[in-house]
Design an enzyme around this catalytic site. Sequence first.
Site, PDB file in Angstrom:
ATOM      1  N   GLY A 132      22.717 -35.391  19.392  1.00  0.00           N
ATOM      2  CA  GLY A 132      22.049 -34.213  19.922  1.00  0.00           C
ATOM      3  C   GLY A 132      22.251 -33.014  19.014  1.00  0.00           C
ATOM      4  N   SER A 133      22.423 -31.856  19.613  1.00  0.00           N
ATOM      5  CA  SER A 133      22.493 -30.611  18.840  1.00  0.00           C
ATOM      6  C   SER A 133      23.776 -30.454  18.038  1.00  0.00           C
ATOM      7  CB  SER A 133      22.323 -29.410  19.776  1.00  0.00           C
ATOM      8  OG  SER A 133      21.019 -29.404  20.323  1.00  0.00           O
TER       9      SER A 133
END
Length: 668
Positions: free
Chosen positions: A365-366
């Site tokens: 993810g981020s």
Amino acid sequence: MKNPKDQDTKRAFTRRSLILGAGQLGLVGALGARLYYLQVVEADRYRTLSEENQFNLELLPPTRGLILDRNGIEIASNEDNFRVDLVPEQTNDVRATIDALRQIVHVDEWNIKRVLKEVSRKRSFVPVTVVENLTREDISRVAVNAPYLPGVRIEEGRSRFYPFGSRAVNVTGYVAAVSDSELTGDPVLELPDFRIGKSGIEKLFDKQMRGAAGRRQVEVNALGRIIRKLPGDDGQPGENIQLTLDMDLQTYAHERLEIGTSERVPIADIRVQEALARSGVPKRYLENEDGTVFLDKDGTIVPGESGGAVVMDVHTGEIHALASTPGFDPNNFNKGLSARDWEDLLSNPRHPLTNKAIAGTYPPGSTFKMIVALAALEAGVAGPETRVFCNGHMDLGNARFHCWKRWGHGHMDVVTALEQSCDVYFYEVAKRVGIDRIADMARRFGLGESLAIELPGERSGLIPTREWKLAVIGERWQKGETLVTGIGQGFVLTTPLQLAVMTARLVNGGYAVTPSLVRQPDRAMREPAKVNVSRTHLSYVLEGMRRVVNGQRGTARSAKIPGADFQVGGKTGTAQVRRITKAERAAGVIDNEDLPWHRRDHGLFVGYAPVDAPRYAVAVVLEHGGGSKYAVPIARDILAKAMERDGLKSSEAEPVSILPDGEKTEQG
């Protein structure tokens, strides 16, 4: 004058005497030769036969080495174990003897089948354990009835004991009986109470911890009954293995990760009894080792969070905590795991047998955005002042890629994009830098490759490239896949250990530190190689990570610890496990809390402290946890616990609202 007749008689007598004497001499010579043959030539053989008639050579299992934490606390030790063995050659009917023994102590059908199988494959003089972990009362009853139990003998040995149970099993592993496929002809492996490592440190360092067997002679009578045991060679105990773990921190990390947002409540509590009645699920699936259950905020019983957490020294690479939940009690394997218990472990959807810290692979993810930012800065396709306008989405051809913030962030540079986790910014810079340069940067920071930690089962994750996709999938790389990779989705897979290493290399000045679980006194003296990146570019990334926690628009403001002597930096991440369709987006995306557990997003957070002089890096992955907002407080508390050991105070953080970064980033 002599009589000729007397002379003939005398000569005849003399001949006969000589013949008789020669015969006697021949018999004496033959007897002497036979005695010489038996006493000299065959001496060793008959000495052995004589001794085997009086003595049996007995192998003594070596004492297994201990597993210790960094402070010398025993994580795997040995304890007394009373057991009953059976020597097959000393009984005419093995099954009848076992049936007689069953009248005295409990022996279940599974153990009976096991004993009969072992008797059939082992040599008849090798003892087979019938039942172990007996009490002194049990042993006393067996001893009283010993005359009626041919071949049965009582033994006191040492068995493996794991004082921390499930809290360290993903590191220590466990020992269990030797299987048929593991027999190598070494008689030590056939000893009735012998155990070998099956997973974890126990498996990887099995031979070092096993030691060397001892030997002694046991005097027996004509019936095979032991008269006395003579002194012998006690053998060589196994080596102790000292780890880098701090069991205080390891225990805290495991329990904090496992409990998540729920409450630990005794199973006798009325709320638990009511919840059990509503659920209809057998309590053995939900009850913890300490007789508690996890009660969620809505009053339902949950089986505990599933995920991994790693705490690492950013300068030496020493692992101070490596947690994986849910766990299981390794002592059950040593005592004998029932078929039902084994089936429960295998069928558990949260996979307690998987060490999620090193073998659980998840989209980052981020948390991957720091890698994309560095790749763009190093390639010169985006500078620290480069600004990208985010209006909530980015179009590529006929596909639309959404930002988690529906109406957009406005103009973003690299620092503010990291602080607010703007997806559109990273779509754009990923498109500019390209997948191959992103992959190269990821590998420099420990992603997509094995880190050779001292545990079996580590997985390398996946960092995709054009070449990889063509070779493995047989298709060409698409531009849209680069955009998705820019926010840590798509094909990218990482482990919590890799994310901790990535964070350590980012914050330690760009040194390619590698993780280690086994103490190496000279490790701190060896300077790791440098990652080939600009310190200036690293400083922009670190400023973004600092603002994630301490900035006014940071996505992890709940990681800030009020009243602490230090600041925390980090990055949130939410990894989707399902695709959000156009129809769902138009009708309203279903909240994670309203989805079945297996369809909820993973929650991630990577962090470090203190910001001004980084010492520890942490990575937390909450499997199907519902997003980063649930992973952040877990990581915060674990970091605070780690910092307490260095004398830096912290207080319990109050919950702070957190932006749900990355929750709605799927291509529409």
